[in-house]
Design a protein around this motif. Structure first.
Motif, PDB file in Angstrom:
ATOM      1  N   ALA A 111      24.035  47.766  52.247  1.00 38.98           N
ATOM      2  CA  ALA A 111      24.264  45.812  50.896  1.00 38.98           C
ATOM      3  C   ALA A 111      23.854  45.278  51.433  1.00 38.98           C
ATOM      4  O   ALA A 111      25.362  44.557  52.528  1.00 38.98           O
ATOM      5  N   ASP A 112      22.876  43.828  51.214  1.00 41.14           N
ATOM      6  CA  ASP A 112      23.128  42.578  51.552  1.00 41.14           C
ATOM      7  C   ASP A 112      23.569  41.263  50.662  1.00 41.14           C
ATOM      8  O   ASP A 112      23.943  40.886  50.568  1.00 41.14           O
TER       9      ASP A 112
ATOM     10  N   PRO B 221      25.658  43.430  57.721  1.00 36.47           N
ATOM     11  CA  PRO B 221      25.966  42.666  58.699  1.00 36.47           C
ATOM     12  C   PRO B 221      26.073  41.532  58.113  1.00 36.47           C
ATOM     13  O   PRO B 221      26.986  40.029  57.976  1.00 36.47           O
ATOM     14  N   GLU B 222      25.203  40.833  57.390  1.00 38.13           N
ATOM     15  CA  GLU B 222      24.634  39.479  56.428  1.00 38.13           C
ATOM     16  C   GLU B 222      24.887  39.426  55.038  1.00 38.13           C
ATOM     17  O   GLU B 222      24.674  38.214  54.513  1.00 38.13           O
ATOM     18  N   VAL B 223      25.587  40.122  55.015  1.00 37.51           N
ATOM     19  CA  VAL B 223      26.467  40.488  53.740  1.00 37.51           C
ATOM     20  C   VAL B 223      26.765  39.040  52.554  1.00 37.51           C
ATOM     21  O   VAL B 223      27.769  38.609  53.751  1.00 37.51           O
ATOM     22  N   ARG B 224      26.683  39.202  51.755  1.00 37.74           N
ATOM     23  CA  ARG B 224      27.237  37.900  50.593  1.00 37.74           C
ATOM     24  C   ARG B 224      28.233  38.807  49.339  1.00 37.74           C
ATOM     25  O   ARG B 224      27.376  39.233  48.630  1.00 37.74           O
ATOM     26  N   LEU B 225      29.029  38.217  49.553  1.00 42.68           N
ATOM     27  CA  LEU B 225      30.355  38.602  48.451  1.00 42.68           C
ATOM     28  C   LEU B 225      30.678  37.926  47.666  1.00 42.68           C
ATOM     29  O   LEU B 225      31.616  36.699  47.975  1.00 42.68           O
ATOM     30  N   LEU B 226      29.094  37.699  45.966  1.00 47.68           N
ATOM     31  CA  LEU B 226      30.360  36.625  44.707  1.00 47.68           C
ATOM     32  C   LEU B 226      31.361  37.075  44.094  1.00 47.68           C
ATOM     33  O   LEU B 226      30.296  38.776  43.336  1.00 47.68           O
ATOM     34  N   ALA B 227      32.450  36.672  44.231  1.00 50.81           N
ATOM     35  CA  ALA B 227      33.724  37.538  43.416  1.00 50.81           C
ATOM     36  C   ALA B 227      33.460  36.785  43.119  1.00 50.81           C
ATOM     37  O   ALA B 227      34.073  35.662  42.598  1.00 50.81           O
ATOM     38  N   GLY B 228      33.094  36.712  41.085  1.00 44.33           N
ATOM     39  CA  GLY B 228      34.033  35.805  39.869  1.00 44.33           C
ATOM     40  C   GLY B 228      35.113  36.888  38.990  1.00 44.33           C
ATOM     41  O   GLY B 228      35.153  37.902  39.419  1.00 44.33           O
ATOM     42  N   GLY B 229      35.816  36.116  38.533  1.00 44.46           N
ATOM     43  CA  GLY B 229      36.317  35.777  37.980  1.00 44.46           C
ATOM     44  C   GLY B 229      36.719  34.626  36.606  1.00 44.46           C
ATOM     45  O   GLY B 229      36.455  33.377  36.841  1.00 44.46           O
ATOM     46  N   ARG B 230      37.637  35.303  35.556  1.00 43.80           N
ATOM     47  CA  ARG B 230      38.369  34.181  35.191  1.00 43.80           C
ATOM     48  C   ARG B 230      38.791  33.405  35.676  1.00 43.80           C
ATOM     49  O   ARG B 230      39.795  33.280  35.914  1.00 43.80           O
ATOM     50  N   VAL B 231      38.850  31.549  35.183  1.00 45.51           N
ATOM     51  CA  VAL B 231      40.074  30.249  36.139  1.00 45.51           C
ATOM     52  C   VAL B 231      41.412  30.589  35.797  1.00 45.51           C
ATOM     53  O   VAL B 231      41.998  31.192  37.076  1.00 45.51           O
ATOM     54  N   LYS B 232      42.171  31.551  34.306  1.00 48.83           N
ATOM     55  CA  LYS B 232      43.385  31.496  33.859  1.00 48.83           C
ATOM     56  C   LYS B 232      43.441  32.439  34.317  1.00 48.83           C
ATOM     57  O   LYS B 232      44.826  32.662  34.978  1.00 48.83           O
ATOM     58  N   HIS B 233      43.153  33.749  35.558  1.00 44.71           N
ATOM     59  CA  HIS B 233      43.705  34.859  35.843  1.00 44.71           C
ATOM     60  C   HIS B 233      42.636  34.669  37.398  1.00 44.71           C
ATOM     61  O   HIS B 233      43.381  35.562  38.300  1.00 44.71           O
TER      62      HIS B 233
ATOM     63  N   GLN C 214      32.390  26.644  32.703  1.00 42.37           N
ATOM     64  CA  GLN C 214      32.894  27.567  31.048  1.00 42.37           C
ATOM     65  C   GLN C 214      33.870  28.228  31.850  1.00 42.37           C
ATOM     66  O   GLN C 214      34.349  29.658  31.592  1.00 42.37           O
ATOM     67  N   LYS C 215      35.319  27.828  32.017  1.00 38.87           N
ATOM     68  CA  LYS C 215      36.166  28.803  32.636  1.00 38.87           C
ATOM     69  C   LYS C 215      35.652  29.967  33.547  1.00 38.87           C
ATOM     70  O   LYS C 215      37.228  30.458  33.642  1.00 38.87           O
ATOM     71  N   SER C 216      34.879  30.173  33.980  1.00 38.88           N
ATOM     72  CA  SER C 216      34.131  30.895  34.946  1.00 38.88           C
ATOM     73  C   SER C 216      34.147  30.203  36.785  1.00 38.88           C
ATOM     74  O   SER C 216      34.146  28.882  36.778  1.00 38.88           O
ATOM     75  N   ARG C 217      34.721  31.574  37.497  1.00 40.84           N
ATOM     76  CA  ARG C 217      34.510  30.905  39.108  1.00 40.84           C
ATOM     77  C   ARG C 217      33.906  31.820  39.565  1.00 40.84           C
ATOM     78  O   ARG C 217      34.356  32.816  40.162  1.00 40.84           O
ATOM     79  N   VAL C 218      33.537  31.277  41.081  1.00 41.73           N
ATOM     80  CA  VAL C 218      32.743  32.173  41.688  1.00 41.73           C
ATOM     81  C   VAL C 218      34.038  32.001  43.425  1.00 41.73           C
ATOM     82  O   VAL C 218      33.244  30.923  43.582  1.00 41.73           O
ATOM     83  N   LEU C 219      33.588  32.863  44.072  1.00 42.19           N
ATOM     84  CA  LEU C 219      34.512  32.582  45.440  1.00 42.19           C
ATOM     85  C   LEU C 219      33.139  32.902  46.152  1.00 42.19           C
ATOM     86  O   LEU C 219      33.152  34.463  46.143  1.00 42.19           O
ATOM     87  N   LEU C 220      32.044  32.986  47.178  1.00 45.27           N
ATOM     88  CA  LEU C 220      31.485  33.168  48.029  1.00 45.27           C
ATOM     89  C   LEU C 220      32.464  33.633  49.373  1.00 45.27           C
ATOM     90  O   LEU C 220      32.359  32.891  50.460  1.00 45.27           O
ATOM     91  N   ALA C 221      32.242  35.131  49.755  1.00 46.26           N
ATOM     92  CA  ALA C 221      32.825  35.307  50.850  1.00 46.26           C
ATOM     93  C   ALA C 221      31.172  35.914  51.873  1.00 46.26           C
ATOM     94  O   ALA C 221      30.267  36.462  51.634  1.00 46.26           O
ATOM     95  N   ALA C 222      31.583  35.888  52.660  1.00 49.59           N
ATOM     96  CA  ALA C 222      30.535  36.377  54.150  1.00 49.59           C
ATOM     97  C   ALA C 222      31.287  36.209  55.590  1.00 49.59           C
ATOM     98  O   ALA C 222      32.175  36.068  56.071  1.00 49.59           O
ATOM     99  N   GLY C 223      30.314  37.047  56.334  1.00 49.59           N
ATOM    100  CA  GLY C 223      31.197  37.495  57.415  1.00 49.59           C
ATOM    101  C   GLY C 223      32.072  38.073  57.432  1.00 49.59           C
ATOM    102  O   GLY C 223      32.706  38.129  58.005  1.00 49.59           O
ATOM    103  N   PRO C 224      31.613  39.101  57.414  1.00 50.46           N
ATOM    104  CA  PRO C 224      32.716  40.565  57.615  1.00 50.46           C
ATOM    105  C   PRO C 224      33.448  40.584  58.717  1.00 50.46           C
ATOM    106  O   PRO C 224      32.620  40.423  59.988  1.00 50.46           O
TER     107      PRO C 224
END
Length: 383
Positions: free
Chosen positions: A115-116, A142-154, A177-187
């Motif tokens: 999975a990338d 190895p080149e995976v991009r993890l897009l982790a999203g949630g509601r800001v209040k949580h 819209q009160k949500s945010r994504v954390l972008l993680a790379a480089g496992p």
């Protein structure tokens, strides 16, 4: 991306077989933000793994807007798995989207190998996030991009810290819209063996408890279960007892110890819970006495086949307070109990479960109360 593609998909989605109510919907702004961020980052055509999709919004949306080379999904709850399949069929039948090809898999190598792109609805606990992040870092490309999203209040900075233990780069994206994504790379390469399930010894019960990250209360004894266990000596021995909504399987293990002749089933809608309950049973030499089953409120049980049910129901649906899940479990217990069988329930005192217990099971006696909880014994009347 067609302007109305996601809107057309989202408006059709339903939560069933999970609880449905006017204030409960099958998607949120985080689903939309994750998918739109994936498009903006050029993840179309990639090998996509989806984790934590509640009712299918991420999986069906990803199929439409990312056109992935392959699409694999892990949902901890069996209700989410079933809702995804039902919603996919509805979309295809209504010609709103082409038939979606996806594979539903447990969290692990088969889900994540190659999975990338990984789309993740951030879980409620840091322990669950750690188990997911460790699996992605270990098994994904190895080149995976993890897009982790949630509601800001949580969301919390602790989530960033967990991801930073497993990825070289963690970049918070702009909130919308009160949500945010954390972008993680480089496992990062693993520095130790996977730590889940965690196993801890509860001295007050002389019990080893195993817990995967997604399980309520982890390896600890929650206070509702502790109160219900004080009534264990008053319970009748059963040929077949069920720990409904078993979590880590503490009630199942303690009942099996108290009544050595009983066959005990520990069941939960959560895959992490039933895996934890199985590990708890084995850790205490009860693996041959306790059977585990992932199920939605006893949907696979025949009527009148159980002599005792132990229930510590949730009073949250997702992030909101809602009694619907508990009421569904009470109704299910009434269906599977044989005449004369008993349902022992512990619940928060503010919840008005007594009428439902009387209606769905039978005569109900309040066996005990403390400042937070009520314990009841309901006896199944003949049908």
């Amino acid at each position: 991306m067609a302007v109305n593609t996601l809107a057309d998909i989202f408006q059709v989605l339903r939560r069933r077989p999970d609880v449905e109510a006017p204030n409960l919907q099958a998607w949120d702004a985080t689903d939309r933000l994750l998918l739109e961020t994936g498009v903006q980052l050029g993840r179309a055509g990639s090998t996509v793994a989806v984790i934590g999709d509640r009712y299918g919004a991420l999986t069906l949306g990803a199929s439409a807007v990312l056109a992935p080379a392959s699409l694999r999904v892990h949902q901890d709850l069996i209700t989410g798995e079933r809702a995804l399949r039902l919603n996919a069929a509805d979309l295809a039948a209504g010609h709103i989207a082409a038939e979606t090809t996806f594979v539903q898999l447990p969290l692990g190598r088969e889900l994540l190998a190659g999975a990338d792109t990984v789309l993740l609805q951030l879980p409620k606990t840091l322990a669950e996030l750690e188990e997911i992040a460790a699996a992605v870092a270990l098994h994904a490309a190895p080149e995976v991009r993890l897009l982790a999203g949630g509601r800001v209040k949580h969301m919390s900075l602790g989530m960033n810290a967990v991801l930073e233990r497993y990825f070289a780069s963690v970049q918070p994206q702009l909130a919308r819209q009160k949500s945010r994504v954390l972008l993680a790379a480089g496992p990062k390469p693993p520095t130790s063996a996977p730590r889940f399930p965690v196993v801890e010894h509860l001295a007050e019960l002389d019990l080893d408890v195993a817990a995967h990250g997604a399980v309520f209360a982890g390896p600890r004894l929650d206070i509702g279960t502790r109160f219900l266990l004080t009534f264990l000596p008053a319970m009748k021995p059963a040929r077949h007892a069920v720990d409904l909504g078993c979590g880590t399987g503490i009630l199942a293990a303690m009942y099996a110890r108290q009544f050595p002749a009983a066959a005990v089933t520990a069941t939960d809608q959560s895959a992490a819970a039933v895996q934890s309950a199985l590990a708890t049973a084995r850790a205490n030499g009860l693996g041959d006495r306790i059977t585990v089953l992932q199920d939605d409120a006893l949907s696979t049980f025949a009527e009148g086949t159980v002599d005792a049910v132990l229930l510590n129901p949730p009073f949250h649906v997702g992030a909101g307070v809602h009694a619907g899940a508990g009421l569904k479990m009470i109704e299910a217990a009434g269906q599977v109990l044989a005449p004369g069988g008993e349902l022992w329930t512990v619940f928060n005192r503010h919840l008005a479960y007594l009428p439902a217990l009387e209606r769905n099971v039978g005569p109900t006696v309040v066996e005990g109360r403390n400042p937070k909880f009520t314990v009841t014994r309901s006896t199944r009347t003949p049908r």
